[in-house]
Write a protein that holds these residues in place. Structure first.
Motif, PDB file in Angstrom:
ATOM      1  N   ASN A 150       0.844  -1.196   0.000  1.00 51.00           N
ATOM      2  CA  ASN A 150       0.000   0.000   0.000  1.00 51.00           C
ATOM      3  C   ASN A 150       0.876   1.242   0.000  1.00 51.00           C
ATOM      4  O   ASN A 150       2.086   1.162  -0.187  1.00 51.00           O
ATOM      5  N   LYS A 151       0.281   2.402   0.204  1.00 51.24           N
ATOM      6  CA  LYS A 151       1.037   3.655   0.125  1.00 51.24           C
ATOM      7  C   LYS A 151       2.141   3.721   1.179  1.00 51.24           C
ATOM      8  O   LYS A 151       3.134   4.413   0.996  1.00 51.24           O
ATOM      9  N   GLY A 152       1.959   3.011   2.278  1.00 49.29           N
ATOM     10  CA  GLY A 152       2.954   3.018   3.349  1.00 49.29           C
ATOM     11  C   GLY A 152       4.115   2.070   3.127  1.00 49.29           C
ATOM     12  O   GLY A 152       5.055   2.046   3.918  1.00 49.29           O
ATOM     13  N   GLY A 153       4.072   1.288   2.049  1.00 50.21           N
ATOM     14  CA  GLY A 153       5.163   0.366   1.754  1.00 50.21           C
ATOM     15  C   GLY A 153       4.699  -1.060   1.555  1.00 50.21           C
ATOM     16  O   GLY A 153       3.538  -1.321   1.229  1.00 50.21           O
ATOM     17  N   ILE A 154       5.635  -1.993   1.756  1.00 48.02           N
ATOM     18  CA  ILE A 154       5.376  -3.426   1.566  1.00 48.02           C
ATOM     19  C   ILE A 154       5.252  -4.094   2.929  1.00 48.02           C
ATOM     20  O   ILE A 154       6.093  -3.882   3.806  1.00 48.02           O
TER      21      ILE A 154
ATOM     22  N   ILE B  34      11.772   1.987  -0.360  1.00 45.69           N
ATOM     23  CA  ILE B  34      10.423   1.520  -0.040  1.00 45.69           C
ATOM     24  C   ILE B  34      10.467   0.832   1.321  1.00 45.69           C
ATOM     25  O   ILE B  34      11.200  -0.152   1.486  1.00 45.69           O
ATOM     26  N   PRO B  35       9.715   1.307   2.302  1.00 46.87           N
ATOM     27  CA  PRO B  35       9.700   0.642   3.602  1.00 46.87           C
ATOM     28  C   PRO B  35       9.148  -0.780   3.489  1.00 46.87           C
ATOM     29  O   PRO B  35       8.191  -1.016   2.742  1.00 46.87           O
ATOM     30  N   VAL B  36       9.757  -1.703   4.204  1.00 47.16           N
ATOM     31  CA  VAL B  36       9.267  -3.088   4.256  1.00 47.16           C
ATOM     32  C   VAL B  36       8.950  -3.398   5.712  1.00 47.16           C
ATOM     33  O   VAL B  36       9.822  -3.297   6.580  1.00 47.16           O
ATOM     34  N   HIS B  37       7.700  -3.771   5.981  1.00 45.91           N
ATOM     35  CA  HIS B  37       7.240  -4.016   7.343  1.00 45.91           C
ATOM     36  C   HIS B  37       6.975  -5.502   7.552  1.00 45.91           C
ATOM     37  O   HIS B  37       6.447  -6.174   6.658  1.00 45.91           O
ATOM     38  N   ASP B  38       7.318  -6.023   8.717  1.00 41.49           N
ATOM     39  CA  ASP B  38       6.890  -7.374   9.069  1.00 41.49           C
ATOM     40  C   ASP B  38       5.722  -7.259  10.040  1.00 41.49           C
ATOM     41  O   ASP B  38       5.772  -6.547  11.035  1.00 41.49           O
ATOM     42  N   VAL B  39       4.651  -7.971   9.711  1.00 38.52           N
ATOM     43  CA  VAL B  39       3.411  -7.908  10.482  1.00 38.52           C
ATOM     44  C   VAL B  39       3.029  -9.313  10.907  1.00 38.52           C
ATOM     45  O   VAL B  39       2.969 -10.229  10.083  1.00 38.52           O
TER      46      VAL B  39
ATOM     47  N   ARG C  11       1.183  -0.327  -8.145  1.00 40.41           N
ATOM     48  CA  ARG C  11       0.917  -1.281  -9.237  1.00 40.41           C
ATOM     49  C   ARG C  11       2.219  -1.825  -9.807  1.00 40.41           C
ATOM     50  O   ARG C  11       2.315  -3.013 -10.131  1.00 40.41           O
ATOM     51  N   ALA C  12       3.224  -0.972  -9.927  1.00 41.83           N
ATOM     52  CA  ALA C  12       4.510  -1.402 -10.470  1.00 41.83           C
ATOM     53  C   ALA C  12       5.192  -2.404  -9.545  1.00 41.83           C
ATOM     54  O   ALA C  12       5.765  -3.402 -10.009  1.00 41.83           O
ATOM     55  N   VAL C  13       5.145  -2.159  -8.231  1.00 41.05           N
ATOM     56  CA  VAL C  13       5.763  -3.072  -7.268  1.00 41.05           C
ATOM     57  C   VAL C  13       5.036  -4.415  -7.267  1.00 41.05           C
ATOM     58  O   VAL C  13       5.672  -5.480  -7.282  1.00 41.05           O
ATOM     59  N   VAL C  14       3.709  -4.384  -7.277  1.00 41.52           N
ATOM     60  CA  VAL C  14       2.919  -5.625  -7.298  1.00 41.52           C
ATOM     61  C   VAL C  14       3.228  -6.422  -8.564  1.00 41.52           C
ATOM     62  O   VAL C  14       3.423  -7.646  -8.518  1.00 41.52           O
ATOM     63  N   LYS C  15       3.297  -5.737  -9.694  1.00 41.16           N
ATOM     64  CA  LYS C  15       3.605  -6.398 -10.965  1.00 41.16           C
ATOM     65  C   LYS C  15       4.984  -7.048 -10.917  1.00 41.16           C
ATOM     66  O   LYS C  15       5.162  -8.195 -11.356  1.00 41.16           O
ATOM     67  N   LEU C  16       5.954  -6.328 -10.366  1.00 38.07           N
ATOM     68  CA  LEU C  16       7.314  -6.870 -10.245  1.00 38.07           C
ATOM     69  C   LEU C  16       7.341  -8.127  -9.387  1.00 38.07           C
ATOM     70  O   LEU C  16       7.957  -9.147  -9.768  1.00 38.07           O
ATOM     71  N   LEU C  17       6.681  -8.081  -8.231  1.00 37.37           N
ATOM     72  CA  LEU C  17       6.672  -9.240  -7.335  1.00 37.37           C
ATOM     73  C   LEU C  17       5.985 -10.443  -7.960  1.00 37.37           C
ATOM     74  O   LEU C  17       6.447 -11.580  -7.802  1.00 37.37           O
TER      75      LEU C  17
END
Length: 204
Positions: free
Chosen positions: A85-89, A146-151, A193-199
């Motif tokens: 989302n806008k806050g990162g991955i 891009i921030p990456v969060h573990d939840v 959208r670009a990050v989701v497509k890449l993943l």
């Protein structure tokens, strides 16, 4: 010209009503998932994809990680469920069951239900490794900042923690937590959208 604006206005109104109907439907469906689907394997994916966006959620993400400075060198990282989302991955781990969660950071956690103890390794040990793997992957792909969060989500209806940790939430806290992270606007809709497509493209 007047007919054009009338037609455009009608089209905008129809689009708005369709959007409003979808929002109401998704909220109702999300509440049903929260009531009835907590013990299902894909609970977090089903709830978040319905409550927020199906387009921004990816299951079973497995990425080839290449990092010469890491002891593994080249390996497949099984990251599981990822939400962008806008806050990162966000790399999301779900643990089922209710009870009192006795937390020992970096050690063994205990879930206590009716005087019974269920022990398991601190879930953040693996999730933090997954965060590192994701950052290695993004850096290799030329994607920076891009921030990456573990939840970690405990999905039981009655959960209490011995202490609170960043990224540790109950199922009832998912929506406010995601909304709060979303306030930090690191990514635009186009970048999401670009990050989701890449993943999706790179997932093994």
């Amino acid at each position: 010209m007047g007919k054009f604006f009338i037609t455009a206005g009608i089209m905008l109104y129809i689009a708005f009503m369709l959007w409003l109907i979808w929002v109401i439907y998704s909220r109702i469906t999300a509440r049903k998932i929260m009531r009835e689907g907590r013990n299902k394997k894909n609970f977090a994916f089903s709830y978040i994809s319905t409550r927020f966006s199906r387009l921004n959620t990816i299951r079973n993400v497995k990425l080839l990680i290449e990092n010469s400075s890491d002891k593994h060198g080249k390996y497949i990282a099984d990251l599981g469920f990822v939400f962008v989302n806008k806050g990162g991955i966000m790399i999301i781990t779900t643990i089922p069951g209710s009870g009192f969660i006795d937390i020992t950071e970096g050690g063994v956690w205990n879930r206590i239900v009716n005087d019974k103890f269920y022990s398991f390794e601190d879930p953040f040990i693996r999730s933090k490794e997954n965060v590192k793997s994701m950052k290695y992957f993004l850096r290799k792909e030329g994607v920076e900042n891009i921030p990456v969060h573990d939840v970690v989500i405990f999905s039981g209806k009655r959960v209490k923690f011995s202490k609170r940790l960043n990224g540790l939430i109950t199922a009832n806290e998912i929506a406010p937590f995601m909304s709060d992270v979303n306030k930090d606007k690191f990514l635009t809709s186009k970048e999401i959208r670009a990050v989701v497509k890449l993943l999706k493209q790179k997932s093994a």
